[in-house]
Design an enzyme around this catalytic site. Structure first.
Site, PDB file in Angstrom:
ATOM      1  N   PRO A  44       7.897  -6.089  -2.059  1.00 28.34           N
ATOM      2  CA  PRO A  44       7.271  -6.724  -0.891  1.00 28.34           C
ATOM      3  C   PRO A  44       6.746  -6.563  -1.553  1.00 28.34           C
ATOM      4  O   PRO A  44       5.328  -5.672  -1.801  1.00 28.34           O
ATOM      5  CB  PRO A  44       7.566  -5.585  -0.292  1.00 28.34           C
ATOM      6  CG  PRO A  44       7.732  -4.018  -0.512  1.00 28.34           C
ATOM      7  CD  PRO A  44       8.226  -4.841  -1.626  1.00 28.34           C
ATOM      8  N   CYS A  67       1.430   2.018   0.169  1.00 25.00           N
ATOM      9  CA  CYS A  67      -0.220   1.263   0.149  1.00 25.00           C
ATOM     10  C   CYS A  67      -1.025   2.139  -0.239  1.00 25.00           C
ATOM     11  O   CYS A  67      -1.367   2.652   1.155  1.00 25.00           O
ATOM     12  CB  CYS A  67       0.192  -0.150   1.214  1.00 25.00           C
ATOM     13  SG  CYS A  67      -1.252  -1.309   0.792  1.00 25.00           S
ATOM     14  N   LYS A 123       9.970   3.020   0.356  1.00 28.72           N
ATOM     15  CA  LYS A 123       9.386   3.218  -1.032  1.00 28.72           C
ATOM     16  C   LYS A 123       8.049   3.418  -0.613  1.00 28.72           C
ATOM     17  O   LYS A 123       6.939   4.062  -0.119  1.00 28.72           O
ATOM     18  CB  LYS A 123       8.932   1.657  -1.168  1.00 28.72           C
ATOM     19  CG  LYS A 123       8.003   0.743  -2.124  1.00 28.72           C
ATOM     20  CD  LYS A 123       8.285  -0.289  -2.029  1.00 28.72           C
ATOM     21  CE  LYS A 123       7.687  -1.143  -3.271  1.00 28.72           C
ATOM     22  NZ  LYS A 123       5.978  -1.170  -2.704  1.00 28.72           N
ATOM     23  N   HIS A 161       7.929   3.717  -6.889  1.00 30.26           N
ATOM     24  CA  HIS A 161       6.288   2.921  -7.441  1.00 30.26           C
ATOM     25  C   HIS A 161       5.798   4.079  -8.587  1.00 30.26           C
ATOM     26  O   HIS A 161       5.242   5.272  -8.283  1.00 30.26           O
ATOM     27  CB  HIS A 161       5.917   2.050  -7.003  1.00 30.26           C
ATOM     28  CG  HIS A 161       4.796   1.818  -8.003  1.00 30.26           C
ATOM     29  ND1 HIS A 161       3.429   1.194  -7.437  1.00 30.26           N
ATOM     30  CD2 HIS A 161       3.906   1.758  -8.832  1.00 30.26           C
ATOM     31  CE1 HIS A 161       2.592   0.214  -8.388  1.00 30.26           C
ATOM     32  NE2 HIS A 161       3.130   0.980  -9.330  1.00 30.26           N
ATOM     33  N   GLY A 217       7.553  -0.296 -11.253  1.00 27.26           N
ATOM     34  CA  GLY A 217       5.725  -0.783 -11.368  1.00 27.26           C
ATOM     35  C   GLY A 217       5.894  -1.153 -13.087  1.00 27.26           C
ATOM     36  O   GLY A 217       7.103  -0.535 -13.536  1.00 27.26           O
ATOM     37  N   GLY A 218       5.783  -1.989 -13.201  1.00 26.52           N
ATOM     38  CA  GLY A 218       5.235  -2.414 -14.828  1.00 26.52           C
ATOM     39  C   GLY A 218       6.807  -2.759 -15.523  1.00 26.52           C
ATOM     40  O   GLY A 218       6.019  -2.699 -16.310  1.00 26.52           O
ATOM     41  N   GLY A 267       7.917  -6.664  -9.219  1.00 24.55           N
ATOM     42  CA  GLY A 267       7.080  -7.153  -7.987  1.00 24.55           C
ATOM     43  C   GLY A 267       6.150  -8.278  -8.893  1.00 24.55           C
ATOM     44  O   GLY A 267       7.055  -9.528  -9.228  1.00 24.55           O
ATOM     45  N   ARG A 268       5.202  -8.767  -9.434  1.00 24.88           N
ATOM     46  CA  ARG A 268       4.293  -8.565 -10.141  1.00 24.88           C
ATOM     47  C   ARG A 268       5.083  -9.966 -11.428  1.00 24.88           C
ATOM     48  O   ARG A 268       5.044 -11.646 -11.513  1.00 24.88           O
ATOM     49  CB  ARG A 268       3.102  -8.674 -10.347  1.00 24.88           C
ATOM     50  CG  ARG A 268       2.327  -7.888  -9.593  1.00 24.88           C
ATOM     51  CD  ARG A 268       1.089  -6.741 -10.186  1.00 24.88           C
ATOM     52  NE  ARG A 268       1.906  -5.872 -11.019  1.00 24.88           N
ATOM     53  CZ  ARG A 268       0.974  -5.244 -11.129  1.00 24.88           C
ATOM     54  NH1 ARG A 268      -0.296  -4.811 -10.849  1.00 24.88           N
ATOM     55  NH2 ARG A 268       1.613  -3.600 -11.100  1.00 24.88           N
TER      56      ARG A 268
HETATM   57  C1  LIG Z   1      -0.136  -9.453  -4.382  1.00 22.64           C
HETATM   58  C2  LIG Z   1       0.303  -7.739  -3.955  1.00 22.64           C
HETATM   59  C3  LIG Z   1       1.037  -7.695  -2.452  1.00 22.64           C
HETATM   60  C4  LIG Z   1       0.972  -6.613  -2.431  1.00 22.64           C
HETATM   61  N1  LIG Z   1       1.800  -6.006  -0.812  1.00 22.64           N
HETATM   62  C5  LIG Z   1       3.002  -4.833  -0.833  1.00 22.64           C
HETATM   63  C6  LIG Z   1       3.215  -4.657   0.327  1.00 22.64           C
HETATM   64  O1  LIG Z   1       2.931  -5.749   1.275  1.00 22.64           O
HETATM   65  N2  LIG Z   1       4.094  -3.324   0.522  1.00 22.64           N
HETATM   66  C7  LIG Z   1       3.853  -2.601  -0.516  1.00 22.64           C
HETATM   67  O2  LIG Z   1       5.057  -2.005  -0.734  1.00 22.64           O
HETATM   68  N3  LIG Z   1       4.126  -2.692  -1.365  1.00 22.64           N
HETATM   69  C8  LIG Z   1       3.302  -4.205  -2.254  1.00 22.64           C
HETATM   70  N4  LIG Z   1       2.815  -4.560  -3.091  1.00 22.64           N
HETATM   71  C9  LIG Z   1       2.931  -3.176  -4.566  1.00 22.64           C
HETATM   72  C10 LIG Z   1       4.240  -3.961  -4.880  1.00 22.64           C
HETATM   73  O3  LIG Z   1       5.575  -3.801  -3.847  1.00 22.64           O
HETATM   74  C11 LIG Z   1       4.651  -2.766  -6.350  1.00 22.64           C
HETATM   75  O4  LIG Z   1       5.190  -2.021  -5.977  1.00 22.64           O
HETATM   76  C12 LIG Z   1       3.567  -3.259  -7.601  1.00 22.64           C
HETATM   77  O5  LIG Z   1       3.134  -5.028  -7.541  1.00 22.64           O
HETATM   78  C13 LIG Z   1       4.076  -2.161  -8.820  1.00 22.64           C
HETATM   79  O6  LIG Z   1       5.336  -3.341  -9.152  1.00 22.64           O
HETATM   80  P1  LIG Z   1       5.124  -4.245 -10.122  1.00 22.64           P
HETATM   81  O7  LIG Z   1       4.395  -3.682 -10.737  1.00 22.64           O
HETATM   82  O8  LIG Z   1       6.422  -5.097 -10.635  1.00 22.64           O
HETATM   83  O9  LIG Z   1       4.106  -5.548  -9.263  1.00 22.64           O
HETATM   84  C14 LIG Z   1       1.462  -5.195  -3.150  1.00 22.64           C
HETATM   85  C15 LIG Z   1       1.573  -5.955  -4.772  1.00 22.64           C
HETATM   86  C16 LIG Z   1       1.337  -7.520  -5.109  1.00 22.64           C
HETATM   87  C17 LIG Z   1       0.823  -7.578  -6.850  1.00 22.64           C
END
Ligand SMILES: Cc1cc2nc3c(=O)[nH]c(=O)nc-3n(C[C@H](O)[C@H](O)[C@H](O)COP(=O)(O)O)c2cc1C
Length: 337
Positions: free
Chosen positions: A18, A101, A140, A172, A213-214, A234-235
């Site tokens: 998300p 969050c 989460k 995460h 995460g990552g 995510g990213r």
């Molecule tokens: C732009 C952005 C918005 C995010 N919004 C939410 C959100 O609405 N709810 C949530 O649980 N995490 C949110 N996250 C966190 C991601 O879900 C994820 O836990 C975090 O980016 C780590 O994963 P990654 O390293 O694969 O990006 C957000 C992350 C980003 C970059």
């Protein structure tokens, strides 16, 4: 390909996280064109938004997005139960509670990551939500928050919520610092600790534990699937969406479909036209595809054409044709207009 025989059947083997402002319905539709099996998550919606906001705008989605999970933010069991029921009625396949969050706005509402310090309250929320819906209710979370970050704290958090009937946790693998770090810093500064999450999985093997995460590639994802029931990206998934085109084959063992990037653009065109015909801006959709050619020779030209002309586009289909002429040898079939 990963060894399918060794895989625990999990609906959560590969999830797209998300992300506020990113994983809206248009983004999810685009991601679904790339993978049939990845589990997709909405942006977080707060309980008051679900209860009192414009529901079609907030909750509406295309049935082709399934399986899709609605993420809720809140800490009032009754309100969460009501919002979960509404989400189920709209057709979501799962209701996920955000306990990760770290933003200031979220802390004022006493939900998100600060709930890591209140496992009993989270258990009440989960219990109320589970009582209200048939679809799975998942959580989460982070591995800790502020000074509440010992292994025993995480164990107690998970155990308390598992006792309330939740069997799926997306973790995460970093803690959140609620004071002093911005949400963005909270996704980068606290170190990742996959080993901590692996110990949790070893201690509670019957729970579905999804690592987040990552994780930056499908190679990484496959490696983590030796330890965890699922991964959530995510990213990386957002910024390099073509990665998702390998998910069905590599993660789910489904090689029934071969697609190229041009196929995705061609499939997106009618969706954009339809969105525009209903008064929507094509760029609401197009902004999510800027990374589609990441790492390809024409990536920069693709991005430039879309970001320069996209915001002005009124129908979208024409722009997709121009983009295809730029990047794809197989041109789009002539438009039917
Ligand atoms: C732009 C952005 C918005 C995010 N919004 C939410 C959100 O609405 N709810 C949530 O649980 N995490 C949110 N996250 C966190 C991601 O879900 C994820 O836990 C975090 O980016 C780590 O994963 P990654 O390293 O694969 O990006 C957000 C992350 C980003 C970059």
């Amino acid at each position: 390909m990963a060894d399918m025989g060794a895989m625990k059947a999990s609906t959560h083997r590969f999830c797209v996280a998300p992300m506020m402002d990113w994983t809206d319905r248009h983004c999810r539709f685009f991601h679904r064109l790339l993978s049939r099996h990845a589990r997709l998550y909405t942006e977080m919606l707060t309980v008051p938004a679900v209860l009192h906001g414009k529901r079609e705008q907030l909750l509406g989605f295309d049935p082709r997005e399934h399986p899709v999970a609605l993420q809720l933010g809140g800490s009032d069991p009754a309100g969460l139960a009501q919002a979960a029921r509404i989400g189920e009625d709209w057709g979501y396949n799962e209701i996920n509670l955000n306990v990760g969050c770290p933003s200031e706005r979220v802390q004022t509402g006493s939900f998100g990551a600060c709930l890591m310090a209140e496992p009993e309250l989270v258990a009440s929320c989960v219990g109320a939500m589970r009582g209200a819906v048939q679809v799975p209710v998942t959580v989460k979370c982070r591995i800790g928050v502020d000074d509440q970050d010992s292994e025993a704290d995480l164990d107690r958090f998970i155990d308390t919520i598992a006792d309330a009937g939740c069997d799926t946790f997306i973790v995460h693998a970093r803690k959140a610092w609620l004071k002093g770090l911005s949400p963005k810093e909270n996704r980068e500064v606290p170190p990742l600790d996959y080993a901590r999450v692996a110990r949790l999985k070893a201690r509670r093997p019957e729970l579905t534990i999804v690592l987040n995460g990552g994780i930056g590639s499908l190679d990484d994802a496959e490696r983590h699937l030796d330890t965890f029931d699922g991964v959530m990206l995510g990213r990386a998934a957002y910024q390099m969406p073509w990665m998702l085109a390998g998910v069905d084959r590599r993660i789910f063992g489904d090689d029934s479909r071969e697609i190229d990037r041009g196929d995705v653009l061609r499939a997106l065109a009618p969706y954009i036209e339809n969105h525009a015909a209903r008064g929507g801006r094509p760029y609401n959709v197009l902004r999510h595809i800027l990374g589609l050619y990441h790492g390809q020779p024409r990536a920069r030209a693709f991005r430039r054409l879309l970001s320069e002309q996209g915001p002005r586009a009124t129908t979208g289909g024409e722009l997709i044709r121009a983009v295809l002429a730029l990047v794809d040898e197989r041109k789009m079939p002539a438009a039917a207009e």
